[in-house]
Motif scaffolding. Structure first.
Motif, PDB file in Angstrom:
ATOM      1  N   ASN A  51       0.821  -1.211   0.000  1.00  0.00           N
ATOM      2  CA  ASN A  51       0.000   0.000   0.000  1.00  0.00           C
ATOM      3  C   ASN A  51       0.856   1.263   0.000  1.00  0.00           C
ATOM      4  O   ASN A  51       0.557   2.219  -0.717  1.00  0.00           O
ATOM      5  CB  ASN A  51      -0.964   0.019   1.188  1.00  0.00           C
ATOM      6  CG  ASN A  51      -2.223  -0.770   0.923  1.00  0.00           C
ATOM      7  OD1 ASN A  51      -2.578  -1.036  -0.213  1.00  0.00           O
ATOM      8  ND2 ASN A  51      -2.898  -1.159   1.989  1.00  0.00           N
ATOM      9  N   PHE A  55       0.864   3.952  -2.940  1.00  0.00           N
ATOM     10  CA  PHE A  55       0.506   5.326  -2.575  1.00  0.00           C
ATOM     11  C   PHE A  55       1.602   6.288  -3.023  1.00  0.00           C
ATOM     12  O   PHE A  55       1.349   7.322  -3.648  1.00  0.00           O
ATOM     13  CB  PHE A  55       0.290   5.415  -1.062  1.00  0.00           C
ATOM     14  CG  PHE A  55      -0.058   6.791  -0.573  1.00  0.00           C
ATOM     15  CD1 PHE A  55      -1.354   7.265  -0.675  1.00  0.00           C
ATOM     16  CD2 PHE A  55       0.906   7.607  -0.004  1.00  0.00           C
ATOM     17  CE1 PHE A  55      -1.681   8.539  -0.222  1.00  0.00           C
ATOM     18  CE2 PHE A  55       0.587   8.878   0.450  1.00  0.00           C
ATOM     19  CZ  PHE A  55      -0.711   9.346   0.344  1.00  0.00           C
ATOM     20  N   GLY A  59       1.282   8.982  -6.012  1.00  0.00           N
ATOM     21  CA  GLY A  59       1.439  10.378  -5.614  1.00  0.00           C
ATOM     22  C   GLY A  59       2.623  11.062  -6.266  1.00  0.00           C
ATOM     23  O   GLY A  59       2.648  12.291  -6.393  1.00  0.00           O
ATOM     24  N   TYR A  66      -3.528   3.499  -6.645  1.00  0.00           N
ATOM     25  CA  TYR A  66      -3.583   3.278  -5.208  1.00  0.00           C
ATOM     26  C   TYR A  66      -5.031   3.025  -4.832  1.00  0.00           C
ATOM     27  O   TYR A  66      -5.895   3.858  -5.095  1.00  0.00           O
ATOM     28  CB  TYR A  66      -3.027   4.482  -4.450  1.00  0.00           C
ATOM     29  CG  TYR A  66      -3.227   4.384  -2.962  1.00  0.00           C
ATOM     30  CD1 TYR A  66      -2.537   3.438  -2.217  1.00  0.00           C
ATOM     31  CD2 TYR A  66      -4.111   5.216  -2.300  1.00  0.00           C
ATOM     32  CE1 TYR A  66      -2.727   3.329  -0.849  1.00  0.00           C
ATOM     33  CE2 TYR A  66      -4.305   5.124  -0.937  1.00  0.00           C
ATOM     34  CZ  TYR A  66      -3.608   4.176  -0.222  1.00  0.00           C
ATOM     35  OH  TYR A  66      -3.794   4.057   1.131  1.00  0.00           O
ATOM     36  N   LYS A  69      -7.049   3.297   1.622  1.00  0.00           N
ATOM     37  CA  LYS A  69      -7.761   4.420   2.230  1.00  0.00           C
ATOM     38  C   LYS A  69      -6.948   5.701   2.048  1.00  0.00           C
ATOM     39  O   LYS A  69      -5.727   5.659   1.940  1.00  0.00           O
ATOM     40  CB  LYS A  69      -7.969   4.169   3.724  1.00  0.00           C
ATOM     41  CG  LYS A  69      -8.877   2.991   4.027  1.00  0.00           C
ATOM     42  CD  LYS A  69      -9.221   2.926   5.507  1.00  0.00           C
ATOM     43  CE  LYS A  69      -8.154   2.205   6.286  1.00  0.00           C
ATOM     44  NZ  LYS A  69      -8.503   1.982   7.693  1.00  0.00           N
ATOM     45  N   ASP A  70      -7.649   6.838   2.069  1.00  0.00           N
ATOM     46  CA  ASP A  70      -6.934   8.111   1.997  1.00  0.00           C
ATOM     47  C   ASP A  70      -6.244   8.387   3.337  1.00  0.00           C
ATOM     48  O   ASP A  70      -6.445   7.665   4.319  1.00  0.00           O
ATOM     49  CB  ASP A  70      -7.872   9.243   1.573  1.00  0.00           C
ATOM     50  CG  ASP A  70      -8.971   9.547   2.583  1.00  0.00           C
ATOM     51  OD1 ASP A  70      -8.761   9.401   3.803  1.00  0.00           O
ATOM     52  OD2 ASP A  70     -10.064   9.948   2.149  1.00  0.00           O
ATOM     53  N   MET A  71      -5.420   9.420   3.353  1.00  0.00           N
ATOM     54  CA  MET A  71      -4.616   9.716   4.546  1.00  0.00           C
ATOM     55  C   MET A  71      -5.483   9.968   5.775  1.00  0.00           C
ATOM     56  O   MET A  71      -5.192   9.467   6.853  1.00  0.00           O
ATOM     57  CB  MET A  71      -3.713  10.933   4.290  1.00  0.00           C
ATOM     58  CG  MET A  71      -2.616  10.684   3.280  1.00  0.00           C
ATOM     59  SD  MET A  71      -1.418   9.470   3.846  1.00  0.00           S
ATOM     60  CE  MET A  71      -0.485  10.445   4.994  1.00  0.00           C
ATOM     61  N   LEU A  72      -6.546  10.736   5.611  1.00  0.00           N
ATOM     62  CA  LEU A  72      -7.405  11.051   6.744  1.00  0.00           C
ATOM     63  C   LEU A  72      -8.067   9.788   7.296  1.00  0.00           C
ATOM     64  O   LEU A  72      -8.042   9.543   8.505  1.00  0.00           O
ATOM     65  CB  LEU A  72      -8.454  12.089   6.325  1.00  0.00           C
ATOM     66  CG  LEU A  72      -9.282  12.708   7.434  1.00  0.00           C
ATOM     67  CD1 LEU A  72      -8.391  13.363   8.486  1.00  0.00           C
ATOM     68  CD2 LEU A  72     -10.237  13.741   6.847  1.00  0.00           C
ATOM     69  N   ALA A  73      -8.616   8.970   6.424  1.00  0.00           N
ATOM     70  CA  ALA A  73      -9.270   7.728   6.866  1.00  0.00           C
ATOM     71  C   ALA A  73      -8.261   6.778   7.506  1.00  0.00           C
ATOM     72  O   ALA A  73      -8.576   6.106   8.496  1.00  0.00           O
ATOM     73  CB  ALA A  73      -9.964   7.053   5.689  1.00  0.00           C
ATOM     74  N   THR A  74      -7.052   6.729   6.972  1.00  0.00           N
ATOM     75  CA  THR A  74      -6.020   5.843   7.511  1.00  0.00           C
ATOM     76  C   THR A  74      -5.637   6.238   8.933  1.00  0.00           C
ATOM     77  O   THR A  74      -5.430   5.373   9.782  1.00  0.00           O
ATOM     78  CB  THR A  74      -4.763   5.873   6.615  1.00  0.00           C
ATOM     79  OG1 THR A  74      -5.128   5.374   5.329  1.00  0.00           O
ATOM     80  CG2 THR A  74      -3.637   5.035   7.186  1.00  0.00           C
ATOM     81  N   MET A 116       0.736  17.008   4.277  1.00  0.00           N
ATOM     82  CA  MET A 116      -0.241  16.024   4.772  1.00  0.00           C
ATOM     83  C   MET A 116      -0.475  16.118   6.274  1.00  0.00           C
ATOM     84  O   MET A 116      -1.283  15.375   6.830  1.00  0.00           O
ATOM     85  CB  MET A 116       0.237  14.614   4.422  1.00  0.00           C
ATOM     86  CG  MET A 116       0.316  14.359   2.951  1.00  0.00           C
ATOM     87  SD  MET A 116       0.958  12.695   2.651  1.00  0.00           S
ATOM     88  CE  MET A 116       1.179  12.753   0.894  1.00  0.00           C
ATOM     89  N   GLU A 119      -3.887  15.930   7.811  1.00  0.00           N
ATOM     90  CA  GLU A 119      -4.627  14.696   7.617  1.00  0.00           C
ATOM     91  C   GLU A 119      -4.086  13.560   8.487  1.00  0.00           C
ATOM     92  O   GLU A 119      -4.547  12.438   8.389  1.00  0.00           O
ATOM     93  CB  GLU A 119      -4.540  14.272   6.149  1.00  0.00           C
ATOM     94  CG  GLU A 119      -5.139  15.287   5.194  1.00  0.00           C
ATOM     95  CD  GLU A 119      -4.874  14.939   3.755  1.00  0.00           C
ATOM     96  OE1 GLU A 119      -5.305  13.853   3.317  1.00  0.00           O
ATOM     97  OE2 GLU A 119      -4.213  15.734   3.063  1.00  0.00           O
TER      98      GLU A 119
END
Length: 123
Positions: A51, A55, A59, A66, A69-74, A116, A119
């Motif tokens: 992952n 990612f 990016g 990718y 999950k996105d950074m916030l969800a992770t 980031m 997040e």
């Protein structure tokens, strides 16, 4: 090769280079007393590595997709401190150095990582 038309993906060594950086990064995290406990709890380290590579590749402008999950969800609910965030960035910079990435490219990655922050920290 380091012309304005090359992508960050190219400057980091494409997928092979990014995979090498990711492996060094994970080893740095596991050895870092400020964050090692978070990584020691991970059940599927191979999945984490895949992952992170995907990612990072996506990016950086690579063709990889990718699907995680996105950074916030992770990071939601992990209560990551500013100190832990800086430790992770320090580990990333050390991984880039150990993999022979030039200072201008390291600075580009550093700027992306700092972007980031909102997040990751205490979300």
């Amino acid at each position: 090769m380091n012309t304005p038309t090359t992508t960050l993906y190219d400057r980091l060594g494409r997928r092979d280079g990014i995979a090498r950086i990711t492996r060094a990064l994970i080893q740095n995290h596991l050895a870092n007393p400020l964050v090692s406990n978070r990584y020691a709890q991970i059940q599927d380290m191979d999945r984490l590595e895949r992952n992170v590579i995907d990612f990072f590749c996506a990016g950086a402008g690579g063709p990889e997709a990718y699907a995680g999950k996105d950074m916030l969800a992770t990071h939601r609910g992990m209560n990551i401190s500013e100190q832990e965030f800086v430790a992770v960035i320090d580990d990333a910079m050390a991984a880039l150095v150990s993999c022979g990435i030039e200072p201008p490219v390291r600075n580009e990655v550093l700027a992306i990582l700092w972007s980031m922050k909102g997040e990751v920290i205490r979300v």
